[in-house]
Design a protein around this motif. Structure first.
Motif, PDB file in Angstrom:
ATOM      1  N   VAL A 147      10.119  -2.616  -0.154  1.00  0.00           N
ATOM      2  CA  VAL A 147       8.908  -2.972   0.590  1.00  0.00           C
ATOM      3  C   VAL A 147       7.696  -2.302  -0.049  1.00  0.00           C
ATOM      4  O   VAL A 147       6.665  -2.945  -0.321  1.00  0.00           O
ATOM      5  N   GLN A 148       7.800  -1.012  -0.302  1.00  0.00           N
ATOM      6  CA  GLN A 148       6.684  -0.275  -0.915  1.00  0.00           C
ATOM      7  C   GLN A 148       6.403  -0.778  -2.322  1.00  0.00           C
ATOM      8  O   GLN A 148       5.236  -0.969  -2.710  1.00  0.00           O
ATOM      9  N   TRP A 149       7.462  -0.971  -3.099  1.00  0.00           N
ATOM     10  CA  TRP A 149       7.360  -1.338  -4.514  1.00  0.00           C
ATOM     11  C   TRP A 149       6.756  -2.721  -4.706  1.00  0.00           C
ATOM     12  O   TRP A 149       6.052  -2.972  -5.682  1.00  0.00           O
ATOM     13  N   GLU A 150       7.009  -3.627  -3.737  1.00  0.00           N
ATOM     14  CA  GLU A 150       6.508  -4.992  -3.873  1.00  0.00           C
ATOM     15  C   GLU A 150       5.152  -5.203  -3.205  1.00  0.00           C
ATOM     16  O   GLU A 150       4.290  -5.894  -3.752  1.00  0.00           O
ATOM     17  N   VAL A 151       4.963  -4.636  -2.026  1.00  0.00           N
ATOM     18  CA  VAL A 151       3.712  -4.891  -1.288  1.00  0.00           C
ATOM     19  C   VAL A 151       2.560  -4.079  -1.861  1.00  0.00           C
ATOM     20  O   VAL A 151       1.414  -4.553  -1.909  1.00  0.00           O
ATOM     21  N   PHE A 152       2.857  -2.860  -2.320  1.00  0.00           N
ATOM     22  CA  PHE A 152       1.811  -2.004  -2.884  1.00  0.00           C
ATOM     23  C   PHE A 152       2.260  -1.491  -4.257  1.00  0.00           C
ATOM     24  O   PHE A 152       2.523  -0.299  -4.436  1.00  0.00           O
ATOM     25  N   PRO A 153       2.379  -2.400  -5.227  1.00  0.00           N
ATOM     26  CA  PRO A 153       2.919  -2.028  -6.536  1.00  0.00           C
ATOM     27  C   PRO A 153       2.097  -0.953  -7.238  1.00  0.00           C
ATOM     28  O   PRO A 153       0.880  -1.084  -7.383  1.00  0.00           O
ATOM     29  N   GLU A 154       2.790   0.126  -7.611  1.00  0.00           N
ATOM     30  CA  GLU A 154       2.209   1.219  -8.398  1.00  0.00           C
ATOM     31  C   GLU A 154       1.005   1.865  -7.711  1.00  0.00           C
ATOM     32  O   GLU A 154       0.102   2.380  -8.378  1.00  0.00           O
ATOM     33  N   LYS A 155       1.026   1.861  -6.386  1.00  0.00           N
ATOM     34  CA  LYS A 155      -0.032   2.527  -5.615  1.00  0.00           C
ATOM     35  C   LYS A 155       0.585   3.677  -4.832  1.00  0.00           C
ATOM     36  O   LYS A 155       1.613   3.513  -4.177  1.00  0.00           O
ATOM     37  N   ALA A 156      -0.033   4.846  -4.890  1.00  0.00           N
ATOM     38  CA  ALA A 156       0.462   6.001  -4.162  1.00  0.00           C
ATOM     39  C   ALA A 156       0.204   5.819  -2.667  1.00  0.00           C
ATOM     40  O   ALA A 156      -0.898   5.464  -2.247  1.00  0.00           O
ATOM     41  N   LEU A 157       1.239   6.074  -1.867  1.00  0.00           N
ATOM     42  CA  LEU A 157       1.147   5.942  -0.421  1.00  0.00           C
ATOM     43  C   LEU A 157       1.209   7.316   0.229  1.00  0.00           C
ATOM     44  O   LEU A 157       1.499   8.317  -0.425  1.00  0.00           O
ATOM     45  N   ASP A 158       0.951   7.345   1.532  1.00  0.00           N
ATOM     46  CA  ASP A 158       0.959   8.594   2.292  1.00  0.00           C
ATOM     47  C   ASP A 158       1.736   8.359   3.589  1.00  0.00           C
ATOM     48  O   ASP A 158       1.775   7.231   4.094  1.00  0.00           O
ATOM     49  N   THR A 159       2.317   9.422   4.125  1.00  0.00           N
ATOM     50  CA  THR A 159       3.063   9.273   5.372  1.00  0.00           C
ATOM     51  C   THR A 159       2.177   8.762   6.502  1.00  0.00           C
ATOM     52  O   THR A 159       2.668   8.107   7.430  1.00  0.00           O
TER      53      THR A 159
END
Length: 469
Positions: A269-281
């Motif tokens: 989910v993270q890898w496809e929806v927000f590719p190569e973008k750093a996320l936060d809790t």
């Protein structure tokens, strides 16, 4: 059929006394085991790899994934694996698996194994420091403690999922990443599903606005992205029936259905929806989470573990292996669910379903009977952008994935045609993700987004577990 493991006579004849075994004794036994099951065939790689950049230590290899990493060899990796583990069936199974890779007729490996057994196997791994990368795949309740011990003693870590299975473990995980950063160590988990071609192409097409548009926000009832998978307790691995350890059915050790296989799906989910973008809790809001059991009867448990069940005939064991979570990630609604059955019907296998809903198209992965239980990507256009889809598949993506094609179906959907050479299977993905780790190791760093997103991933799974309680 006898249940006596192949390595039993060897291990019993040369059994080492726990806690007082010398390194010389360990080497003698390792040499004997190597002579027995790891003798190179003619044509195998036999040159000295002692100067290889990476020396692997395998700690307490209790899951078959520990062996799958070694189904292939790598030029950067020393051919000797230093194993530290308690004696028992899990170690014997690991040794048999690697022996099978060494002895196979086609493209055999040439792994040499040096073994230390004893109750102090963790302490001995730290004391000897025979390698610079620890591989760990086994009991999930203690995995994070193994990881912390390795990192605190300047050993890089390459770990099977899940790294943690509850909120308490997540707090330790944050500490582990802080130590890795402070000591400039590479700490990475094994995300094989990023290498499945249908998922790769789903991600690629979602990044082409002319085809996909932008990701919908979705709702709780109709998420923007859904990932579902069905798994089976009884299966075949490397051509042989998989024997599950008894602890696999104890969710206090293995983890529940919200923190194990779901790790892969949350990662995607993270890898496809927000590719190569750093996320936060702070980007995660858990909405709903549920755990449900799969029941095993007496015969099923006995067959898959080769052990007498801890319950009476006529009773069942309920394993809380099924999990579903609904959450938002930066406002995008996501649904992740995992289901476990005992055994797949004849001719079927583990399956995966996924949909990404965009403003211009839906990207759907199906893996049912119509797909011969192989994952296939379909595109459902919501606007008149067939020309843009043809250009994307037949021109833009051809350079990266030669041979892919496009077929319009009677349903109006488009099927992405993929040459069979891309469908290498789950076991081969372990070599692919390992090669990725080796690339990062040589570079001396991970992409900037990987560590924060690993933290967010395990925050999501452990928050789902907490919510389901």
């Amino acid at each position: 059929m006898s249940n006596e493991p192949l390595m039993e006579p060897i291990m019993s004849k040369y059994k080492m006394r726990k806690n007082i075994v010398t390194r010389m004794a360990a080497s003698i036994i390792a040499a004997f085991l190597f002579q027995f099951c790891n003798s190179p065939k003619e044509g195998q790689m036999t040159e000295d790899q002692s100067k290889a950049a990476i020396q692997i230590v395998s700690l307490d290899p209790g899951h078959f994934h520990a062996g799958l990493i070694h189904k292939s060899m790598y030029p950067e990796v020393d051919s000797t694996i230093h194993v530290y583990a308690p004696e028992g069936e899990e170690l014997r199974d690991y040794l048999k698996r690697i022996a099978g890779y060494n002895e196979r007729a086609e493209d055999p490996t040439a792994w040499n194994i040096e073994i230390y057994t004893g109750d102090d196997f963790l302490q001995e791994m730290i004391r000897q420091k025979a390698g610079n990368v620890m591989v760990v795949a086994g009991k999930n309740d203690r995995k994070i403690d193994y990881i912390l011990a390795a990192l605190e003693n300047d050993i890089n870590v390459y770990a099977d999922k899940p790294l943690v299975i509850n909120p308490e473990g997540f707090q330790k995980l944050k500490k582990a990443f802080a130590i890795a950063e402070q000591k400039d160590l590479l700490f990475y988990d094994i995300m094989t599903e990023r290498f499945e071609i249908s998922t790769i192409l789903q991600r690629e097409l979602s990044m082409i606005p002319e085809v996909f548009g932008t990701i919908e926000k979705g709702t709780l009832e109709n998420p923007a992205i859904t990932k579902e998978s069905v798994h089976h307790f009884f299966k075949y691995v490397s051509g042989a029936p998989l024997i599950r350890p008894e602890w696999f059915f104890d969710t206090e050790i293995e983890g529940s259905g919200l923190v194990d296989v779901t790790t892969h799906l949350v990662d995607l989910v993270q890898w496809e929806v927000f590719p190569e973008k750093a996320l936060d809790t702070a980007d995660v809001e858990m909405l709903e989470a549920e755990l449900l059991p799969t029941s095993l009867n007496y015969e099923q448990y006995e067959l898959v573990t080769r052990k007498k069940p801890p319950f009476e005939n006529g009773e069942t064991l309920d394993v809380m292996a099924n999990g579903e979570m609904n959450y938002t990630l930066k406002g995008v609604h996501a649904k992740v669910s995992v289901k476990w059955a005992y055994q797949a019907p004849e001719g079927t296998a583990d399956t995966h379903y996924s949909i990404m809903r965009g403003s211009k198209a839906n990207l759907i992965i199906r893996q049912g009977a119509n797909e011969s239980y192989k994952p296939v990507l379909y595109v459902k256009l919501l606007e008149d952008q067939a020309e843009a889809l043809e250009k994307a598949v037949l021109t833009d993506l051809q350079g990266k994935y030669p041979g892919i094609g496009l077929t319009k179906l009677e349903t109006g959907e488009y099927k992405i045609e993929v040459p069979s050479s891309y469908s290498v299977g789950h076991e081969a993905h372990f070599a692919q993700v390992t090669e990725n780790y080796l690339k990062y190791f040589k570079a001396g760093e991970l992409p900037d987004w990987e560590v924060p997103n690993m933290i967010v991933k395990y925050y999501t799974t452990t928050q789902a577990f907490a919510a389901a309680q």
